[in-house]
Scaffold this active site. Structure first.
Site, mmCIF file in Angstrom:
data_model
loop_
_atom_site.group_PDB
_atom_site.id
_atom_site.type_symbol
_atom_site.label_atom_id
_atom_site.label_comp_id
_atom_site.label_asym_id
_atom_site.label_seq_id
_atom_site.Cartn_x
_atom_site.Cartn_y
_atom_site.Cartn_z
ATOM 1 C CD GLU A 1 42.869 34.153 39.320
ATOM 2 O OE1 GLU A 1 42.257 35.232 39.422
ATOM 3 O OE2 GLU A 1 42.598 33.143 39.996
ATOM 4 C CE LYS B 1 39.498 36.676 42.076
ATOM 5 N NZ LYS B 1 40.393 35.758 41.353
ATOM 6 C CG ASP C 1 31.839 49.963 32.287
ATOM 7 O OD1 ASP C 1 32.634 49.523 33.137
ATOM 8 O OD2 ASP C 1 31.343 51.101 32.348
ATOM 9 C CG HIS D 1 45.370 28.082 41.444
ATOM 10 N ND1 HIS D 1 46.282 28.983 41.909
ATOM 11 C CD2 HIS D 1 44.381 28.793 40.864
ATOM 12 C CE1 HIS D 1 45.862 30.194 41.627
ATOM 13 N NE2 HIS D 1 44.712 30.107 40.992
#
Ligand code: MEV
Length: 435
Positions: free
Chosen positions: A84, A280, A296, A393
């Site tokens: 991202e 998030k 993991d 962004h």
């Protein structure tokens, strides 16, 4: 697509050929594409192939670093694997901001992990409880061969109990272990112990005279570690006097910023819709480090979100306080990561990541990872409450849009110039390219 049998027995080239056959017109591209992503070194490629099953090729993701992280007095360049745009930039900005204000302070609160033998047993409860008290040591001794090495390193089984779960499911009991796994993530260690213990439990109950014949039967449902590790937790914070937070766009004062920031975090504490997006943002940083170090990320993700909901409502993992004119931003998160064993020692770039971090212990890796999550969260919320997220962004996203629209390198350079003072949108980039 057709069904296939014996696919796993085919070699890699045969597997690709089978898939190409199914694809029709797109097939010619598929074979060259798959082969083009193979590692040039055969030995390395073989290792990648063996990580998983039915491997055809490798799926590349960007590997970058976020420099200038001051964590517990040490400067780190944090390796991050993430697709991202803006995540590495945000982590780097957060690191730089706090580098000038004392850096990140992180402490590992605890490092215990849980494993459970889930079983069903029918009989007089008091008998099973007394059996466990009498035989507990023998059950533990039966796994000594598996625990000796870990004990030498300072770990092993730190707690062991029999849990009555018969109020939840008929005849349901657990053997519940708490383990210290030192620098290993510990999944294999814990699972091997559990399977061995389940055998011992069955045998000992079968041989024990206090039980009647029907009571001698133990029905083991499963033996598995728990990825919920609320006892393997790290706390990381940054703090500075509110006035030292600096200046912000649109004449926002440091105090106005601090209060708006704190309100934004409180919203994530009370509103699950916002909390998920807020967390998030934290996981953007956490996952990128977890991936780069060969850990993991599914386990870390599953656990972080369960932890975020431990009060009965899903809430922010980070919190802010503005007491005594000090801005303090804290992240508390369970992180079951390792720096030895598993992919950490097999994936060449995971090994390199650990070398970049100066070969950290698992505890140090927890601290660095939490700092990256906090930096990421700080930068995201800072943007949200000041300029808004889209400006920064979309500028970083410009390249992705340009590439998606097959822009030439020349057009990309011109686009970067053109959009320095303009809002980037898919439509605007398309229009620019058409012009
Ligand atoms: C985007 O990947 C992450 C953010 O949405 C996080 C947040 O809203 O806090 C920017």
């Amino acid at each position: 697509m057709k069904t296939v049998s014996g696919f796993s027995k085919m070699n890699k080239t045969q597997k690709i050929a089978w898939l190409a056959e199914q694809l029709g017109p797109e097939a010619s591209k598929l074979v060259t594409e798959m082969v083009s992503f193979w590692h040039p070194d055969e030995k390395t490629q073989k290792r990648f192939d063996e990580f998983s099953e039915n491997t055809l090729t490798n799926f590349d993701l960007p590997f970058g670093i976020a420099p200038n992280f001051l964590v517990n007095g040490k400067i780190q360049s944090v390796p991050m694997v993430i697709e991202e745009s803006s995540v590495v930039a945000a982590a780097s900005l957060g690191a730089k901001f706090w580098l000038e204000r004392g850096g990140f302070r992180a402490t590992v609160v605890a490092t215990k992990k849980i494993g459970q033998v889930h079983f069903q047993w029918q009989g007089e409860k008091a008998k099973l409880l007394s059996f466990f008290e009498d035989r507990k040591e023998e059950i533990l001794t039966s796994v000594a061969a598996l625990t000796t090495n870990m004990e030498k390193r300072g770990g092993g089984i730190v707690d062991f109990e029999l849990v009555d779960c018969t109020d939840k499911i008929e005849n349901y009991w657990q053997l519940k272990l708490q383990c210290e796994t030192c620098d290993a993530m510990g999944a294999n260690f814990i699972n091997s112990i559990l399977e061995e213990m389940a055998q011992t439990l069955k045998l000992k109950i079968m041989q024990d005279k206090r039980f009647t014949a029907p009571e001698r039967e133990v029905h083991v449902i499963m033996c598995i570690l728990s990825n919920y590790t609320p006892e393997c937790v790290v706390e990381c914070s940054v703090e500075c006097p509110i006035e030292d937070l600096g200046s912000f766009p649109n004449d926002m004062t440091a105090r106005q910023f601090a209060e708006k920031f704190a309100t934004a975090v409180r919203i994530a504490e009370v509103d699950p819709n916002r909390a998920v997006t807020h967390n998030k943002g934290i996981m953007n940083g956490i996952d990128a480090v977890v991936l780069a170090t060969g850990n993991d990320f599914r386990a870390v993700e599953a656990c972080a979100h369960a932890y975020a909901a431990r009060s009965g409502q899903y809430r922010s993992l980070s919190s802010v306080s503005l007491e005594n004119d000090i801005f303090k931003f804290t992240l508390r998160i369970p992180l079951a990561v390792g720096t030895v064993g598993g992919l950490t020692s097999l994936h060449p770039l995971a090994k390199t990541s650990l070398a970049i971090l100066n070969h950290p212990s698992a505890k140090e890796l927890m601290e660095i990872t939490a700092a990256t999550g906090l930096a990421q969260n700080f930068s995201a919320v800072k943007s949200l409450v000041t300029t808004g997220i889209q400006r920064g962004h979309m500028k970083l996203h410009l390249l992705n849009i340009m590439n998606q629209l097959d822009a030439t390198p020349e057009e990309i350079e011109q686009g970067k110039q053109f959009f320095t003072d303009k809002i980037v949108s898919f439509q605007a980039v398309r229009q620019f390219l058409n012009r």
